[in-house]
Design a protein around this motif. Sequence first.
Motif, PDB file in Angstrom:
ATOM      1  N   LEU A 114      -7.188 -11.890  -4.461  1.00  0.00           N
ATOM      2  CA  LEU A 114      -6.977 -10.929  -3.379  1.00  0.00           C
ATOM      3  C   LEU A 114      -5.583 -11.085  -2.786  1.00  0.00           C
ATOM      4  CD1 LEU A 114     -10.350 -11.039  -1.415  1.00  0.00           C
ATOM      5  CD2 LEU A 114      -9.645  -9.460  -3.196  1.00  0.00           C
ATOM      6  N   ARG A 115      -5.144 -12.327  -2.620  1.00  0.00           N
ATOM      7  CA  ARG A 115      -3.860 -12.610  -1.997  1.00  0.00           C
ATOM      8  C   ARG A 115      -2.709 -11.972  -2.777  1.00  0.00           C
ATOM      9  NH1 ARG A 115      -3.413 -18.139  -2.301  1.00  0.00           N
ATOM     10  NH2 ARG A 115      -5.257 -18.179  -1.025  1.00  0.00           N
ATOM     11  N   ALA A 116      -2.776 -12.049  -4.089  1.00  0.00           N
ATOM     12  CA  ALA A 116      -1.705 -11.476  -4.918  1.00  0.00           C
ATOM     13  C   ALA A 116      -1.618  -9.965  -4.714  1.00  0.00           C
ATOM     14  CB  ALA A 116      -1.942 -11.810  -6.382  1.00  0.00           C
ATOM     15  N   VAL A 117      -2.760  -9.295  -4.692  1.00  0.00           N
ATOM     16  CA  VAL A 117      -2.777  -7.847  -4.499  1.00  0.00           C
ATOM     17  C   VAL A 117      -2.254  -7.497  -3.105  1.00  0.00           C
ATOM     18  CG1 VAL A 117      -4.309  -5.840  -4.280  1.00  0.00           C
ATOM     19  CG2 VAL A 117      -4.629  -7.457  -6.155  1.00  0.00           C
ATOM     20  N   VAL A 118      -2.694  -8.240  -2.094  1.00  0.00           N
ATOM     21  CA  VAL A 118      -2.270  -7.979  -0.721  1.00  0.00           C
ATOM     22  C   VAL A 118      -0.762  -8.171  -0.570  1.00  0.00           C
ATOM     23  CG1 VAL A 118      -2.450  -8.834   1.659  1.00  0.00           C
ATOM     24  CG2 VAL A 118      -4.503  -8.473   0.298  1.00  0.00           C
ATOM     25  N   TRP A 119      -0.214  -9.257  -1.134  1.00  0.00           N
ATOM     26  CA  TRP A 119       1.235  -9.503  -1.059  1.00  0.00           C
ATOM     27  C   TRP A 119       2.003  -8.349  -1.660  1.00  0.00           C
ATOM     28  CZ3 TRP A 119       4.540 -12.450   1.410  1.00  0.00           C
ATOM     29  CH2 TRP A 119       4.113 -13.652   1.949  1.00  0.00           C
ATOM     30  N   LEU A 120       1.632  -7.982  -2.871  1.00  0.00           N
ATOM     31  CA  LEU A 120       2.377  -6.939  -3.561  1.00  0.00           C
ATOM     32  C   LEU A 120       2.282  -5.599  -2.839  1.00  0.00           C
ATOM     33  CD1 LEU A 120       1.457  -7.820  -7.247  1.00  0.00           C
ATOM     34  CD2 LEU A 120       3.694  -8.055  -6.159  1.00  0.00           C
TER      35      LEU A 120
END
Length: 162
Positions: A114-120
């Motif tokens: 989830l964190r990767a998607v949110v960052w991007l």
Amino acid sequence: MTADRVAQLYRLYGPAIYARCQRILGDGAAAEDATQETFIRLLRLLEKAPDTQTGLLYIYRVATNFCLNQLRDARLRPEPVAELPDRPVSTSLEAALVDRDFAVRLLAQVPEKLRAVVWLHHVDGLDQGDVARTLDISRRTVVNRLAEFHARAERFSQRALA
């Protein structure tokens, strides 16, 4: 692809990759190390590295994954702090997300996928299609993960304000 090709990609995309690493890691020296490590990894993966057309997204994904792994590994090594961050005083999720400490604590609570998607999407401003291509997942998966993050953020906000 040859080592000269990786050097050409470094000259072309090095500054963008450094900026990406800097945004994720928040430290110039760590961003330099991450940028260097990203291109070293490309040397190891020469046969998988794409051409110039899709090169930036591929390199971006390698850098993002490396930086997120660095953050995860750093989180596993506890460091003493002088004082804990305050809880947000606002009652709405939008206002609470403005509080940087709250956002950092929130991101630490969600799974890495989830964190990767949110960052991007939210930090780097990529649209859902670009996020999907960068992480090599479907756009629908991006939509679902963003929805899951927003639901978790709402619950986390309610607990933090309680």
